[in-house]
Design a protein around this motif. Structure first.
Motif, mmCIF file in Angstrom:
data_model
loop_
_atom_site.group_PDB
_atom_site.id
_atom_site.type_symbol
_atom_site.label_atom_id
_atom_site.label_comp_id
_atom_site.label_asym_id
_atom_site.label_seq_id
_atom_site.Cartn_x
_atom_site.Cartn_y
_atom_site.Cartn_z
ATOM 1 N N ILE A 136 -0.812 -59.180 -4.659
ATOM 2 C CA ILE A 136 -1.441 -57.894 -4.962
ATOM 3 C C ILE A 136 -2.925 -58.095 -5.255
ATOM 4 O O ILE A 136 -3.299 -58.936 -6.073
ATOM 5 C CB ILE A 136 -0.765 -57.205 -6.163
ATOM 6 N N ILE A 137 -3.758 -57.316 -4.592
ATOM 7 C CA ILE A 137 -5.204 -57.401 -4.776
ATOM 8 C C ILE A 137 -5.607 -56.614 -6.019
ATOM 9 O O ILE A 137 -5.255 -55.442 -6.171
ATOM 10 C CB ILE A 137 -5.939 -56.862 -3.537
ATOM 11 N N GLY A 208 0.625 -50.868 9.478
ATOM 12 C CA GLY A 208 -0.220 -51.467 8.465
ATOM 13 C C GLY A 208 0.000 -50.785 7.125
ATOM 14 O O GLY A 208 0.592 -49.704 7.046
ATOM 15 N N LEU A 209 -0.472 -51.412 6.074
ATOM 16 C CA LEU A 209 -0.266 -50.905 4.718
ATOM 17 C C LEU A 209 -1.564 -51.000 3.943
ATOM 18 O O LEU A 209 -2.246 -52.027 3.965
ATOM 19 C CB LEU A 209 0.810 -51.752 4.021
ATOM 20 N N THR A 210 -1.923 -49.916 3.252
ATOM 21 C CA THR A 210 -3.128 -49.937 2.423
ATOM 22 C C THR A 210 -3.016 -48.887 1.330
ATOM 23 O O THR A 210 -2.027 -48.147 1.236
ATOM 24 C CB THR A 210 -4.391 -49.701 3.282
ATOM 25 N N GLY A 211 -4.057 -48.803 0.496
ATOM 26 C CA GLY A 211 -4.050 -47.877 -0.623
ATOM 27 C C GLY A 211 -4.712 -46.555 -0.274
ATOM 28 O O GLY A 211 -5.731 -46.521 0.416
ATOM 29 N N SER A 239 -3.826 -44.255 -5.491
ATOM 30 C CA SER A 239 -2.631 -43.623 -6.035
ATOM 31 C C SER A 239 -1.396 -44.397 -5.619
ATOM 32 O O SER A 239 -0.556 -44.745 -6.446
ATOM 33 C CB SER A 239 -2.520 -42.177 -5.538
ATOM 34 N N GLN A 240 -1.305 -44.686 -4.313
ATOM 35 C CA GLN A 240 -0.137 -45.392 -3.779
ATOM 36 C C GLN A 240 -0.556 -46.303 -2.630
ATOM 37 O O GLN A 240 -1.540 -46.034 -1.943
ATOM 38 C CB GLN A 240 0.892 -44.390 -3.237
ATOM 39 N N ASN A 241 0.227 -47.346 -2.446
ATOM 40 C CA ASN A 241 0.138 -48.159 -1.237
ATOM 41 C C ASN A 241 1.126 -47.567 -0.238
ATOM 42 O O ASN A 241 2.324 -47.478 -0.524
ATOM 43 C CB ASN A 241 0.495 -49.610 -1.541
ATOM 44 N N TYR A 298 -2.983 -52.979 11.279
ATOM 45 C CA TYR A 298 -1.687 -53.624 11.081
ATOM 46 C C TYR A 298 -1.692 -54.627 9.922
ATOM 47 O O TYR A 298 -0.707 -55.317 9.677
ATOM 48 C CB TYR A 298 -1.192 -54.288 12.372
ATOM 49 N N THR A 299 -2.797 -54.714 9.184
ATOM 50 C CA THR A 299 -2.849 -55.566 7.999
ATOM 51 C C THR A 299 -2.071 -54.908 6.865
ATOM 52 O O THR A 299 -2.141 -53.690 6.679
ATOM 53 C CB THR A 299 -4.305 -55.788 7.553
ATOM 54 N N THR A 300 -1.328 -55.693 6.121
ATOM 55 C CA THR A 300 -0.549 -55.154 5.000
ATOM 56 C C THR A 300 -1.127 -55.670 3.687
ATOM 57 O O THR A 300 -0.865 -56.792 3.281
ATOM 58 C CB THR A 300 0.934 -55.555 5.120
ATOM 59 N N ASP A 301 -1.928 -54.831 3.054
ATOM 60 C CA ASP A 301 -2.563 -55.182 1.778
ATOM 61 C C ASP A 301 -2.036 -54.289 0.668
ATOM 62 O O ASP A 301 -2.030 -53.061 0.802
ATOM 63 C CB ASP A 301 -4.084 -55.028 1.873
ATOM 64 N N LEU A 302 -1.625 -54.896 -0.419
ATOM 65 C CA LEU A 302 -1.183 -54.167 -1.600
ATOM 66 C C LEU A 302 -2.273 -54.219 -2.665
ATOM 67 O O LEU A 302 -2.833 -55.288 -2.935
ATOM 68 C CB LEU A 302 0.096 -54.796 -2.169
#
Length: 329
Positions: A136-137, A208-211, A239-241, A298-302
């Motif tokens: 988690i960043i 991909g996943l981001t905030g 608020s959410q990923n 397509y990067t998945t960053d939390l």
């Protein structure tokens, strides 16, 4: 008096509404008079037309020192929202000039004019790069210059370096790092383009996943931080990923149109990026999908929002609900 740079953009325009509702005396920079019409239209969208006339507009540019001299007269606090968002490699020099040199100019004027506090709008793009053992960043994640970054991310990181220089020279500062900001009124730029594309029948999605964060949360937090004794800190605002697929589905459902149907794989995105490069270099078209943009899709960053939640004891607006709200405005 409060100065807002970037008052004709999504963040700046919404911030103007919020500050005026809170009784602040506000001065806002504009480069082109036509751009103020977008801000005025936003006030109308929220039925806040009466507040609009309270803005003290002043023509200026964060790269134009003489105009900043006029803008900073009598200013006690500054919200620096102005920035250039572009992922087109051909605009690398301009992005860095506006975002880094422009921020340096704002910091220098804050110091020379004895401004009490500066709030800088950065981005989660300027946060660090996760080592292999972390997932988690946070605000403490270290930037790794050896990792690939977009020109925009590099420019926002460089801008933050100017903010921290100001802190070292005695300026009180706070930095916010929003995720993808969702808000109405600017449907042809930033995240607003996604709403427009879905409405027009966007066929593809990525995983991909981001905030993500609602614009109303962003401007409210900025104002609270400026009113608080907090300084010398940065805060991730999400608020959410959310997976891009789910985000696009929420838009489609809110607009009552078909959901994007096809999964654009990383391989497909990279091929499209190369074709886009060919179209740009052969036919002179503006880049629509740079290599960095393809990679981010397509990067998945939390991202963690615990620091700001603990600092201000806030609850974020649910992004999916907010999408429904703004599509009905």
């Amino acid at each position: 008096m409060v100065l807002v740079t970037g008052g004709t953009g999504l963040v700046g325009a919404h911030l103007l509404i919020h500050l005026l509702e809170k009784g602040e005396n506000v001065r806002a920079l504009y480069r082109n008079l036509d751009n103020t019409h977008k801000t005025k239209a936003l006030f109308s969208l929220y039925k806040k037309e009466a507040l609009y006339d309270s803005i003290q507009w002043i023509q200026g540019d964060i790269l134009d020192i003489p105009t900043l001299e006029n803008a900073f007269q009598g200013i006690e606090q500054v919200y620096h929202c102005a920035a250039m968002i572009s992922f087109d490699p051909k605009e690398e020099d301009l992005v860095r000039k506006i975002n880094i040199e422009g921020t340096a100019n704002i910091v220098n004027f804050c110091l020379s004019k004895n401004v009490k506090k500066l709030c800088h709008v950065s981005s989660i793009a300027a946060l660090g790069d996760l080592p292999e053992h972390e997932s988690i960043i946070t605000e403490e994640t270290e930037w790794n210059p050896e990792k690939p970054h977009s020109d925009y991310a590099i420019s926002k990181y460089g801008a933050e370096m100017e903010i921290w220089r100001g802190l070292q020279e005695g300026l009180e500062v706070v930095v916010v790092n929003p995720g993808v900001i969702i808000g109405p009124g600017f449907w042809n730029q930033g995240s607003g383009e996604l709403f427009t594309k879905v409405k027009n029948g966007l066929a593809f999605y990525t995983k991909g996943l981001t905030g993500f964060v609602a614009i109303s949360d962003v401007v409210s937090i900025m104002h609270q931080l400026m009113k608080s004794p907090i300084h010398g800190e940065r805060f991730t605002l999400i608020s959410q990923n959310i997976i891009f697929q789910d985000f696009l589905y929420s838009i489609a459902d809110a607009l009552k149109v078909k959901r994007p149907k096809y999964h654009a794989t990383p391989l497909m995105m990279n091929i499209l990026s190369k074709l886009d490069w060919v179209a740009s270099n052969v036919f002179g078209q503006k880049r629509q999908l740079s290599k960095a943009s393809a990679r981010s899709s397509y990067t998945t960053d939390l991202y963690s929002n615990e620091k700001i939640k603990n600092a201000l004891n806030i609850t974020f607006i649910d992004v999916h609900n907010y999408i429904k709200e703004i599509t009905n405005l």
